[in-house]
Each structure stands twice: as structure tokens, then as C-alpha cells.
Design an enzyme around this catalytic site. Sequence first.
Site, mmCIF file in Angstrom:
data_model
loop_
_atom_site.group_PDB
_atom_site.id
_atom_site.type_symbol
_atom_site.label_atom_id
_atom_site.label_comp_id
_atom_site.label_asym_id
_atom_site.label_seq_id
_atom_site.Cartn_x
_atom_site.Cartn_y
_atom_site.Cartn_z
ATOM 1 N N ARG A 121 2.803 -0.337 -2.220
ATOM 2 C CA ARG A 121 3.816 -1.547 -1.777
ATOM 3 C C ARG A 121 3.817 -2.015 -0.365
ATOM 4 N NH1 ARG A 121 6.142 -0.920 -5.244
ATOM 5 N NH2 ARG A 121 8.260 -0.008 -6.086
ATOM 6 N N GLU A 161 4.873 -11.244 2.168
ATOM 7 C CA GLU A 161 4.457 -11.902 0.761
ATOM 8 C C GLU A 161 4.698 -13.634 0.169
ATOM 9 O OE1 GLU A 161 4.009 -9.412 -2.400
ATOM 10 O OE2 GLU A 161 3.173 -8.054 -1.305
ATOM 11 N N HIS A 218 -0.992 -9.609 -4.730
ATOM 12 C CA HIS A 218 0.162 -8.886 -5.262
ATOM 13 C C HIS A 218 0.290 -8.627 -7.572
ATOM 14 C CE1 HIS A 218 4.514 -6.439 -5.075
ATOM 15 N NE2 HIS A 218 4.125 -5.846 -6.258
#
Length: 526
Positions: free
Chosen positions: A230, A259, A278
Site C-alpha cells: 500500500r 497515485e 501499481h
Amino acid sequence: MPKVLVSDPIDQVGIDILSQVAQVDVKTNLSPEELIKTIPEYDALMIRSGTRVTQDVIEASQNLKIIGRAGVGVDNVDVMAATRKGIVVVNSPEGNTIAAAEHTLAMMLSMSRYIPAANQSVKGGKWDRKSFTGVEVYKKTLGIVGLGKIGAHVATVAQAMGMKLLAYDPFVSNERAEQLGCRLVDLDILLQEADYITLHLPKTAETTNLINASAIAKMKPNARIVNCARGGIVDEAALADALKEGKIAGAALDVFASEPLGESSLRELGKEMVLTPHLGASTEEAQVNVAIDVAEQIRDVLLGLPARSAVNIPGLRPDLLEQLRPYLQLAETLGNLVAQLAGGRIESLNIRLQGELATNQSQPIVVAALKGLLSHALQERVNYVNASLEAKERGIHVIETRDAAIRDYTGSLHLSATGSLGEHSVSGALLGDSEIRITSVDEFPVNVPPNRYMLFTLHRDMPGIIGKIGSLLGSFNVNIASMQVGRKIVRGDAVMVLSIDDPLPDGILAEIMKVPGIRDAYTVTL
């Protein structure tokens, strides 16, 4: 025939499974208003991360039986609103386990051998072998922070690669760690001894910026960090500074505090930093797996069968759910409370249903208590379906007892847990139909409602001690919302329970422990 709405792009295999039992309509990019207008005609909704299923959407539904999220989290679903309406919410908690673990290992190896930088160099027309002399992972020490499903798979593969394994996880037993070939240690020891550190834990108040400047200062100069869990667990500015100054050897990040990654000092670093956008769950297999997993669960529910990965309460009729809901909230609250009092590594939990509560269906109440017990550490990873399994995997011994005798309350619940801070117990009951009361702490009688932030002290029952604690909190600008003392005998031991408006500042517990007569102090966040 039932109707299923698919509102986000889903692999065709999932749609094919749903089409066996239902009419499937794929309508992506719906606005919130369009979704509210459309949802009343559907029996099931399948989504990914793009669709937000708000309370308004759920209230607008008329026939909805299940919401399926093809992925791990359900942050974009109002689970409580769905639960109140008797709608099952499911996800795919294991669909991307292998993908995330393999990406972690790929990042570790890429960072060790400078593969991204070497690739870019060759494509730029160079043949610079000397600049990209890497290091081997063989016989190096890997520190795994978080030994859940992903961390466990990383451990299995890393051990096969000849790495030595350390692990830090306050909620995993020594036996479980040993099964995976890991030596369970405190976080400080892991930071000091590991050559590689990989993170596999949720982002919580406790884990935010867990890897900060102070943590990095404890690491070896040749240490390398991997985060595919995370964003926000690593202090990105502190990490960039450490790499620029040569305090550690490298880092590989797949997730970021914000992000997409914007302006960042991480971008300015060279071969020692590997960045990916990601991609932890971005494999063809993972996308297929989560589509199959959730589609099968939707199919089963539409056929009248139970879902295997519900994040709310599966298999309960809405009328029974409504009847038990206040007790489930009571059990979850008490489980959360006793877990924090007893400490992270819980060994056993004794659940005693008392009075009229002893005549109720107990399994949902026990599961709710376990969910509360594990929720402080696991956050969204624990739900009403996997709570029992998660407790079993962590070696937590669960004992359920019943006592039909009615004492102070017609129905009450008593939890006793043994953990790293010893044995602690709490009791609770309902006032009226739904108002929760904590009725005892470590067998000392109290009567207080749960609060977001609470302070518990064990102290000698002596004049002036309450005033000293109040003055001390006031000196730290901590506002007390309520306070109550429970005692068994005059001038013996007593428990003080304070509800406070904000979290305690750093260092204040140590000051409280210095007050004469104070034997112990605990903070709790509910």
C-alpha cells in the site's frame, strides 16, 4: 430470469459464467445518477474499482441480492448500507495473491541486478557492463513485514532461492512463522539485520510512514526495500533522501502515497530506484482469476447457494440480520477493545454469552467478535467469512461458553483474551434496543459507551489520582469527554476509563506511568 449489471470492464470469462444463469448487461462508465436510475431492475451488480456503490445506489435498488467486486478491497462499496438491506457483498481476496507475490520478487531481483537501468542503457546504444554489477540474493537475509497470504508466498519462494528469512507480524504465532521457515522477531531487529525488507500489510494509522527516517537509520548500508503493498507505508521523501545520501542501497516501489505518481524526488534517483505503476495485480491470470471467482459467487447466490468470500454477513436472512445486528456490533466492538488491551499476538479468546443472549444463534456473534479481534491489525482483510479462518491460521484458540443466568442485564457478552500484554477481559451489553455499553474491564464494573479514542488505567484507589491524570492530560491539551472509575473494594485496585476527543500525543503514556499509584495504562482506538 435474473438480471446482472456489469458496470466495469470484466474479463469475458466472468460474463460467460454469469450468462449461464442470468441476463447480463454490460454498461460501463455510468455516472452516479445513471447508476441510481438503472439499478432498480437488477438482481446483481458486478464491479471493479471504477464504480462507486454508495448508500444512494443501494437504497435505489429494489431487487439487488449481491454486489460482487472483482478485486481485493471493497472501499468503493458502502458495505454497511448493503448489510442493512440484506445484500451480500463479495470480493476476491485471493485472486491476486500470486501476482502480487511474484511482482514483489521481480522487483527485488530487478533492483538487485539493475535490470531496468541496464535495459535502458542497451536500448540507448551503450554496452556498459561495469556500471551494472549487481548483487545476489542467495544467502542474503530477507525481512518480511506482514506474514499474510502474499507475505507467506514470498517467504516460500525466497526460501527456495536460498535466502534466510526474518518476519515481523504481531498477529502471527511462532508456530505459523516456523512453518514458513521464518524467524519471528521484533520490527527493530528485522530492520537492523535484513539485507532486503519487503512490506505486506495494510495501510492503517499505525502503519502509515512505518518506514520513515528513523526506521531507515536502523538499516544496514546495503539494505534494499520493496513495497508492493500500500502506498503511504513508506515515507517517500525520507526514502529519497536516504538513497541520495547512500544510507541504504536501493528501493523498489509499486505503490505510492498519491497515485498516479506526480512530481516526486523519487523520479530523480538513478539505478538504485525501481518504480512501477501499481502493477501488483496486473497479470492476465489475476484478472481472469478475480473475474471467475466473483462471477461464480454471484451465480451461486442467484441460485440460492452461499457465497464463499462475503465481506458482510453471508447466509443470514434479512429479518434475522436485523434482529442480531445490535449484538453483532456489540461483539465486534468488544473484540476490538480486548485485542488492544491484550496486545497484538493473541493466543486465545474466550467468548461467554450471558442471559438471553445465550439463547440466540451464536455463530454470527462469535464471528463478529473474531472480526473485531483481528480488525485492528488486518483492516479490510478480515470479514465475517474469513475471521474464523484468519484466527485459526494465527493459532488463536477460541472457546465459546453460555450462561443463561440473568444478572445485571437481560443479555450480555463477556470476552477474555490472552495476548502479548497478558490476559484481559471486557463485558458489554445493550441499553434499549441498540445502545452499546461497556460494563466491565478486567472484571472491574463500569458503565460507559464506547468512544473513538479511549484511555484505560489500572491504579490504586487513592485520593488525588484522578485529578493528577486530568491535570496531566490538560497539560498536553487533551480534552476529556467522559470519565468513570470502577472498583471492587475501597482503597484497592481500580480501573479508570476516559473517553477523549483526540489521539494521545506521543510520550504521554510514559508520563502517565510516572504518576504515583498508576500500575498500567492503555490507549484504545475503536
